[in-house]
Structure formats: structure tokens, C-alpha cells
Design an enzyme around this catalytic site. Structure first.
Site, PDB file in Angstrom:
ATOM      1  N   ARG A   1       0.850  -1.181   0.000  1.00 32.96           N
ATOM      2  CA  ARG A   1       0.000   0.000   0.000  1.00 32.96           C
ATOM      3  C   ARG A   1       0.890   1.235   0.000  1.00 32.96           C
ATOM      4  NH1 ARG A   1      -3.122  -3.240  -1.156  1.00 32.96           N
ATOM      5  NH2 ARG A   1      -5.254  -3.609  -0.426  1.00 32.96           N
TER       6      ARG A   1
ATOM      7  N   GLU B   1      -4.918   6.880  -5.800  1.00 35.70           N
ATOM      8  CA  GLU B   1      -5.119   6.020  -6.969  1.00 35.70           C
ATOM      9  C   GLU B   1      -6.525   6.230  -7.518  1.00 35.70           C
ATOM     10  OE1 GLU B   1      -4.237   1.963  -5.986  1.00 35.70           O
ATOM     11  OE2 GLU B   1      -2.202   2.410  -5.305  1.00 35.70           O
TER      12      GLU B   1
ATOM     13  N   HIS C   1      -0.869  -0.340  -9.951  1.00 35.10           N
ATOM     14  CA  HIS C   1      -1.509  -1.256  -9.006  1.00 35.10           C
ATOM     15  C   HIS C   1      -2.030  -2.500  -9.728  1.00 35.10           C
ATOM     16  CE1 HIS C   1      -3.594  -1.357  -4.820  1.00 35.10           C
ATOM     17  NE2 HIS C   1      -3.108  -2.540  -5.162  1.00 35.10           N
TER      18      HIS C   1
END
Length: 360
Positions: A273, A302, A326
């Protein structure tokens, strides 16, 4: 739990358009998809998101891409069932959901046992004990150390390009694991077996006994993973890979002090993260060339904003930087399986049956 003959479902953030087919067989279900992400932390996008979702009883969400803070949930009077991808989501205010009677259900992403469910998946999720997060983490690290992004770009854009720099060998070096859970163990196993790396690890409650058990669970000998202090982890690692769970306590667990301890030749990997690392401290370290490089699959906001400094690292970073959006979990098998599980829960809820994988 409720019984409905008809219901409306909003699918959020399905940017590859694979979700709708899984819900298409549910009778009485009206489905709409909204692939463009809106950030409720931004006032103008918050209001647009409220207007988009306020009529829906069911919402399908994709990980933390669209957060569901209390402020948003309170503006969605019809929301009864919130479907999450995976079994954890720190961006959903679970207390508010409980107070408002909103059912929040997760997904496991495991390989289905039902024959029809198996047949409906063109690609299966990874087998138990394996994760594409580890695949992505090593792909990034090897790309950085082997100069693949730079050389690929050069060969495709410069007709005279050939060898211009040197690779970084990692065999026999020290791999540091911040967070020796399932993903940390998987990362360490590859480093030890494929590259003969010495593995050291730290987390708040890690002992050598636990490190030995982790090594043996990976099929390695007792002592293959060495539990060290946090300072020893950052001072000793040639590659430092982050696999910690994000919580208020762990936010910013890697900051200026930790970067000052790292070798100038060290590489940082984060596929966990973004907020685990102090963003400003990392940017300063890369600007100054304080470490050799960083490979990142996760970020502090994000999707990345258009003006994010991470979109222009070539202009300011003295260290090598490899980025991906991601993608660690975003494999065809797992994503489709998540939506398959969500669809099963929608049918259960509409039929007044117990919903699976309740989150709390």
C-alpha cells in the site's frame, strides 16, 4: 437481509469491462456500469458520485479504487448491499455501514469447486498459496536491475541504440522483508531459492521462532529467514520489499529515518500500500539519489492524478524508478472470480438468503 423481486446494481471501476456478464443471468436485476473512477475526497467529484449512485440498492466496488467513507454512505439512502473485491478494504467505513444496515460482503478469489463456476471462467485464479502480487514484485525488481524499461525504449526509438549501461546483479545479496506474512513469505521464498539471497525480516511482533516457522512453511530449512530489528533491516538490505498491512499505526512506517539508514546501492519495492511509505521522504530520497532505485505498484492516491510527480520521474529522479498502476492483483482469473462471487451474493440477497463472506 431482504427479499426483492427486482433490484438495481451499479458496477464501479470495471475498467476492462468484464463484470457485467457475471450479473447478466440474475433475473430482475438492472445493471449499469461506471468504469471512470471518481474520488469522494474531492468535493466536485463527491457530488457527481452521489448523483451517480443515490438510486442504487447494490454497488459493486473494486478494491479501494472508490472509497466509501461515512460522508458518502450517508448520501446513498437506497444502498443496501455493498460488494467488495477481496476480504479487506480499509477505505470502507464499516461502522457507518453497520449503523445504516448496509451489508458489506467480500470475495475470496479462490478457485471454485462448483463445476459450472469452473466452466464459466476462461482463466482460473492462481492456486492456493500463490499470488500474482509476488509475480509482479519480482517482475518489477528484475526489470529495474536488468535495465529492461530503458533498453526496451531505446531499441524501439533510437536506430543506433545498443549497450549503454550495466545491470545490477542480485544473486547472493540480502533481501529484506518488511512484513513476513503470506506475501512476504512468498517474496522471500523466490529470493532464497531462485537467487540464493540471504533473507532478513522485521515486523512489530516477529520473533525468530515465527521466522523459522515461516521458512519451514515455505519448504525451506529452519533459520533460512532471520528476524532482525527494524534498523538492522534497513541497514542490511540490498533489496527491501514492503508487505505490511496498512493501518493507522503502520501509515508512514518507512520515512526519512529509514531512508537515511539504507545503503546507497539499495532498492526499495512496494507492492503493498502506498501510504506505508512517507511519500515526501521517498521523493526526496530519489531526488538525491540516496538509494539506487525504487519499484512501486501502489501509490498515495489512486488512480494517479494527471499532475502526479510519479508521472514525470524521468525529469527529477536521480535513482532508477520502475512503476506499474496497481497491477499486482489485477489478473484475469482473480478479477473474474471476484465478480463471479459478487454475482452469487447478489442472487442470494435478492432471494432472501444468507450473504457469503460478510465483512466487519
Amino acid at each position: 437481509m431482504a427479499s426483492h423481486q427486482t433490484a438495481s446494481l451499479a458496477i464501479l471501476d470495471d475498467y476492462v469491462g468484464i463484470a457485467a456478464k457475471h450479473f447478466s443471468h440474475t433475473e430482475g436485476l438492472k445493471v449499469d456500469s461506471f468504469p471512470d473512477t471518481l474520488n469522494p475526497a474531492k468535493p466536485d467529484e463527491f457530488e457527481t458520485l452521489v448523483k451517480r449512485l443515490e438510486l442504487y440498492q447494490i454497488i459493486s466496488s473494486m478494491r479501494e479504487r472508490t472509497p466509501f467513507p461515512a460522508e458518502l454512505q450517508k448520501r446513498l439512502p437506497n444502498l443496501k448491499l455493498l460488494l467488495n473485491s477481496s476480504v479487506r478494504n480499509a477505505s470502507i467505513d464499516m461502522n457507518c455501514a453497520s449503523e445504516r444496515g448496509i451489508i458489506v460482503a467480500g470475495t475470496k478469489g479462490d478457485r471454485p469447486k462448483d463445476k459450472k463456476a469452473l466452466e464459466d471462467l476462461d482463466e482460473l485464479p492462481p492456486p492456493a498459496g500463490h499470488s500474482t502480487v509476488i509475480q509482479l514484485a519480482w517482475a518489477q525488481l528484475l526489470a529495474l536491475c536488468s535495465r529492461i524499461p530503458q533498453d526496451d525504449h531505446a531499441l524501439k526509438t533510437d536506430p543506433t541504440a545498443w549497450q549503454s549501461a550495466l545491470m545490477i546483479p542480485i544473486a547472493g545479496k540480502t533481501l529484506g522483508i518488511l512484513g513476513l506474512g503470506k506475501l512476504g513469505i512468498g517474496m522471500a521464498k523466490v529470493g532464497a531459492l531462485a537467487f540464493g539471497m540471504e533473507v532478513i525480516a522485521w515486523s512489530e511482533n516477529l520473533t525468530q521462532e515465527k521466522a523459522d516457522a515461516a521458512a519451514e512453511s515455505a519448504g525451506l530449512s529452519k533459520g533460512a529467514f532471520k528476524a532482525v530489528s527494524k534498523e538492522e533491516l534497513f541497514r542490511g538490505s540490498d533489496v527491501l520489499s514492503v508487505h505490511y498491512v496498512l493501518s493507522p499505526r503502520s501509515r508512514g512506517i518507512v520515512g526519512t529515518e529509514e531512508f537515511s539508514c539504507m545503503k546507497k546501492s539499495a532498492i526499495l519495492s512496494n507492492t503493498s500500500r502506498g501510504p506505508l511509505i512517507d511519500e515526501g521522504a521517498l521523493i526526496e530520497a530519489l531526488k538525491a539519489g540516496r538509494i539506487k532505485g525504487a519499484s512501486l505498484d501502489v501509490f498515495w492516491e489512486e488512480p494517479l492524478p494527471k499532475d502526479s510527480p510519479w508521472r514525470s520521474t524521468n525529469s527529477w529522479a536521480k535513482s532508477e524508478v520502475v512503476l506499474s498502476p496497481h497491477m499486482g492483483y489485477a489478473n484475469e482469473g482473480t478479477m473474474n472470480r471476484w465478480y463471479q462471487e459478487q454475482a452469487e451474493n447478489v442472487e442470494r440477497w435478492m432471494n432472501g438468503e444468507e450473504v457469503l463472506n460478510l465483512m466487519s
